[in-house]
Design an enzyme around this catalytic site. Structure first.
Site, mmCIF file in Angstrom:
data_model
loop_
_atom_site.group_PDB
_atom_site.id
_atom_site.type_symbol
_atom_site.label_atom_id
_atom_site.label_comp_id
_atom_site.label_asym_id
_atom_site.label_seq_id
_atom_site.Cartn_x
_atom_site.Cartn_y
_atom_site.Cartn_z
ATOM 1 N N ALA A 171 29.052 -70.374 -2.210
ATOM 2 C CA ALA A 171 29.858 -71.848 -1.361
ATOM 3 C C ALA A 171 30.147 -71.531 -0.948
ATOM 4 O O ALA A 171 31.044 -72.195 -0.501
ATOM 5 C CB ALA A 171 29.555 -72.549 -2.590
ATOM 6 N N ALA A 172 30.926 -69.866 -0.702
ATOM 7 C CA ALA A 172 32.033 -69.925 0.215
ATOM 8 C C ALA A 172 31.808 -70.262 1.906
ATOM 9 O O ALA A 172 33.123 -70.998 1.874
ATOM 10 C CB ALA A 172 32.400 -68.190 0.214
ATOM 11 N N GLY A 173 31.069 -69.563 2.465
ATOM 12 C CA GLY A 173 30.979 -70.731 3.484
ATOM 13 C C GLY A 173 30.673 -71.786 3.705
ATOM 14 O O GLY A 173 30.761 -72.710 4.646
ATOM 15 N N ASP A 174 29.940 -72.307 2.692
ATOM 16 C CA ASP A 174 29.823 -74.171 2.532
ATOM 17 C C ASP A 174 30.964 -74.883 2.479
ATOM 18 O O ASP A 174 31.427 -75.530 2.827
ATOM 19 C CB ASP A 174 29.065 -74.281 0.850
ATOM 20 C CG ASP A 174 27.555 -73.728 1.188
ATOM 21 O OD1 ASP A 174 27.187 -73.375 2.488
ATOM 22 O OD2 ASP A 174 27.288 -72.930 0.266
HETATM 23 O O1 RIB Z 1 24.993 -71.453 -0.217
HETATM 24 C C1 RIB Z 1 25.161 -71.259 -1.492
HETATM 25 C C2 RIB Z 1 23.790 -71.586 -1.799
HETATM 26 O O2 RIB Z 1 22.605 -71.002 -1.547
HETATM 27 C C3 RIB Z 1 23.676 -71.962 -3.172
HETATM 28 O O3 RIB Z 1 24.354 -72.880 -3.926
HETATM 29 C C4 RIB Z 1 22.318 -72.114 -3.414
HETATM 30 O O4 RIB Z 1 22.259 -72.944 -3.337
HETATM 31 C C5 RIB Z 1 21.938 -71.555 -2.050
HETATM 32 O O5 RIB Z 1 21.263 -73.389 -1.789
#
Ligand code: RIB
Length: 306
Positions: free
Chosen positions: A250-253
């Site tokens: 989730a760093a990129g998110d």
């Molecule tokens: O970017 C991380 C995410 O990628 C995770 O939370 C997983 O669910 C996938 O979708």
């Protein structure tokens, strides 16, 4: 005033196994520990945006199951508007299996499930939320046709569009034409342009390639190294803030959600917004899990002021 951001995207329940090293083909290994948390690229980006101060709407799909209700509860807890999350009759809620090694690097296998069944009609139902947003954000864990419908509505109404082409996939050419900012990582960028990212010159060449496809602004995230931004007026590489990663999930998110919460629609604060987003993701990588690791505004401000 805080940005209003509408995110179209995936909702996954993540199961993470900590391991010594990624297994070889045919090898069976033991997990050091196992945990479960809310995730999905779309849901993570929505949480990152709302925790960084934006008002956030979410468009997505869950199955008729406990996992789906868990995901909705998690978004509601952070005050994300979930009105346009619908239940699918056929597929189950998305799920991800994450292998996490000792350096915090991960490998992810995603079951798309209901995420894959978001339609253009689901997007049309959310037209009012899209029209009244400052930014709309989409990734590739929901169908590109749905992203195209959302971006078309956005562009018709002067709303800025941000595309995170993750996981990398061939892109509908018409989707690129309605994308204002594309935010791939270095691997995704190279997959889409055919130009390997090695240095700033190659990043600029990636920008020229995206420009030819119709996208005027590129941000490439380069893991713990930093982020590169380019448009026709300027380009620069902004180094990341050095931290010791525990889990990079989730760093990129977090980067994308935090960016969308801070960026001005005329992009006049691009450098500040990227630095803010990098501070946010530097906090995410120091904690376990996807959604639980995403920082709140006060925490980001505290590290940014140091
Ligand atoms: O970017 C991380 C995410 O990628 C995770 O939370 C997983 O669910 C996938 O979708």
């Amino acid at each position: 005033m805080a940005n209003t951001v509408t995110v179209l995207g995936s909702l996954n329940v993540d199961t993470t196994s900590k391991i010594e090293k990624i297994p070889l083909p045919g090898e069976t290994i033991s997990s050091l520990s196992r945990s479960s948390a809310a995730g999905g690229k779309g849901a993570n980006q929505a949480i990152a945006a709302v925790r960084a101060g934006a008002k956030v709407n979410f468009i997505g799909k869950i199955g008729k199951d406990d996992a789906g209700h868990f995901m909705i509860d998690c978004l509601k807890e952070d005050h994300v508007n979930t009105t346009h999350i619908t239940e699918d009759e056929v597929a189950g809620t998305g799920a991800a299996t994450i292998l996490l090694d000792k350096k915090g690097q991960n490998s992810i296998v995603v079951y798309g499930g209901a995420n894959q069944r978001v339609t253009a009609a689901d997007i049309d139902a959310a037209t009012e939320q899209i029209k009244t947003s400052d930014f709309v954000v989409a990734q590739f864990e929901t169908p590109q046709k749905a992203a195209l419908e959302m971006f078309k509505i956005a562009k018709d109404n002067g709303v800025t569009t941000i595309l995170n082409p993750a996981p990398a996939a061939e892109i509908l050419p018409e989707l690129l034409k309605v994308t204002d900012v594309i935010v791939p990582n270095e691997t995704e960028s190279a997959t889409l342009t055919g130009i390997k990212v090695t240095d700033e010159d190659s990043m600029l060449a990636n920008y020229q390639a995206f420009k030819k496809m119709g996208v005027a602004n590129l941000i490439i995230t380069v893991g713990d190294k930093g982020a590169f931004y380019a448009n026709d007026n300027s380009h620069e590489f902004l180094p990341a803030f050095k931290v010791k990663p525990v889990d990079t999930t989730a760093a990129g998110d977090t980067f994308i959600g935090a960016l969308s919460s801070q960026l001005k629609p005329d992009f006049s604060n691009m450098t500040d917004a990227i630095n803010f987003a990098q501070h946010a993701s530097s906090l995410t990588v120091q904690r376990m899990g996807a959604m639980p690791s995403i920082p709140k505004l006060a925490e980001i401000q505290a590290v940014a002021e140091k």
